[in-house]
Design an enzyme around this catalytic site. Sequence first.
Site, PDB file in Angstrom:
ATOM      1  N   GLU A 132     120.776  71.127  99.055  1.00  0.00           N
ATOM      2  CA  GLU A 132     121.438  70.446  97.934  1.00  0.00           C
ATOM      3  C   GLU A 132     122.764  71.119  97.583  1.00  0.00           C
ATOM      4  O   GLU A 132     123.112  71.282  96.411  1.00  0.00           O
ATOM      5  CB  GLU A 132     120.509  70.391  96.712  1.00  0.00           C
ATOM      6  CG  GLU A 132     119.222  69.623  96.970  1.00  0.00           C
ATOM      7  CD  GLU A 132     118.372  69.431  95.710  1.00  0.00           C
ATOM      8  OE1 GLU A 132     118.728  69.995  94.663  1.00  0.00           O
ATOM      9  OE2 GLU A 132     117.372  68.705  95.787  1.00  0.00           O
ATOM     10  N   GLU A 298     112.156  66.515 100.794  1.00  0.00           N
ATOM     11  CA  GLU A 298     111.333  66.913  99.646  1.00  0.00           C
ATOM     12  C   GLU A 298     110.976  65.682  98.830  1.00  0.00           C
ATOM     13  O   GLU A 298     111.832  64.830  98.580  1.00  0.00           O
ATOM     14  CB  GLU A 298     112.075  67.885  98.709  1.00  0.00           C
ATOM     15  CG  GLU A 298     112.426  69.228  99.276  1.00  0.00           C
ATOM     16  CD  GLU A 298     113.191  70.095  98.253  1.00  0.00           C
ATOM     17  OE1 GLU A 298     113.094  69.810  97.026  1.00  0.00           O
ATOM     18  OE2 GLU A 298     113.890  71.021  98.677  1.00  0.00           O
TER      19      GLU A 298
END
Length: 523
Positions: A132, A298
């Site tokens: 991220e 995820e």
Amino acid sequence: MGRIPAARRGAVAKAVPEVHVLVRILCICALLYNAGASVGVNYGTLGDNLPTPTQAVELLKEQGITQVRIFDTNPAVLQAFQGSGIQLIVGVLNSELITIAQSNDSATTWVKEKVLPFAATCNITCIAVGNEVLTTTTTTMTTAAMMGDGDPATNLSATDLSLALLPAITFIQAALVFFNLENAIKVSTPFSTDLLTSTFPPSTGEFNSSFSTTIVEPLLNFLSETSSFLMLNVYPYKAYEQNPQTITLDFALFLPNSGVLDSGNGFLYSNAFDALLDAAYIAMAALNHTDLVIVVSETGWPSLGDPNQLGLSSSNAQTYNSNVLKHVLNKTGTPVRPGVEIVTYLYELFNEDKELGASSARNFGLFHADMSPVYPIDLSGASETAPAPPLNPALMNHSWCIAKQGVNESSLQADIDYACGLGGANCLPIQPGMLCYLPNTRFSHASYAINSYYQENTNAPEACDFEGTAIITTTDPSYGNCTYPSSTQMASVPKSGSSLLLHVRVPHLLCSMLLVLLMLNPR
């Protein structure tokens, strides 16, 4: 019949040896073809009371898990996975990005020291470079995003990390090429859906303009050139928490609901997971990439949170993870990518007591530190897999043929050219202003054209190959006012005059026998 490249269209009537060569190619393709939807697990180690890596691997094997993502290259963890056969995604920590991005030598050293010692004994299939990175800020990022699960990167600026991402990925790929590992190990980076400035309705999906052309588009080009995939962290509970008026709890949990109609693309969405994925697919299409697939790196739901956090409970966590498991293993895909199998990694294996931030960050685990389950769930899918949603009776025994995911733009255009040209398909509906023109992507137009050709050829399975770029589906790909034609049965023989050898899928056993015979008698 399927698409024939222009250079080969005059070769149909040539000598038998050329057909033998084609059969050999088809055989090899059939023998190598292997794909499937699957669910993996993220395994982090940010705790002082967790089982040893060896115990964790044994637990994973007991649960039938064959795919795992770890956040770093901890040698003790990798040693535990040696010989297990479990497919591994390993990670470059955010704190390592700056160094690796400095030079090709830095990346080569990293691969040599971190990956190469385990390449022969661990089934490493991907390197996730950072986590991220493009949504990293000191105020909004999660512990996992900021620190890569224990990554001391808190002093790195978001600008430094974002500028280092693409060079680091490029250098890591070059290092894999240097060590002849590029075919075995792919390179990607996990994005957060926060990188999308709009996700709902999905048809408005677009990447943050600060990064879309400078980093995201070159990154997508890299993934396409290396036959890799985009990794995306997808958390419907966050979408619900941030916008409960639009994203209801039932919508987020895959529970029965009235659905949400996206007027922009005509699709009816029944869950937030699909909506978030399609927002990303549409954002990629805006950057001219319909050739990439998304791996959900995820997804999960905390079993406990702070009082101000909505919908967080053990019951809801069990419901979400069980339902996302069913959804993925049913291979239904999403409205924008119907029938596409979604590789998904649940977050995460254990509750980790050293995670920073809200209580929810320490309560994503499927298991407690003592390896007892937080709630009952069968991760293998053996008892969690629900049957596919019932078809409308009017659609029973119908089939369609659409383009496969991952096919490059030039092949999709060739499919359109053949189906709408020599193939005689009805391609009027995908012309500008017509009902199936939007979305204006090669994937969408190729799917319609391929299906039109398939239906014209009485649903013969051989008519749905297009040299390996198409696939049969029993899920109606129609959307909004765009209706894909279908017929009520699948024919077992091709239409008169079609050339079977140019598009047949040879069963594996028959293929092997043919290959042996051809080797013995090549002429």
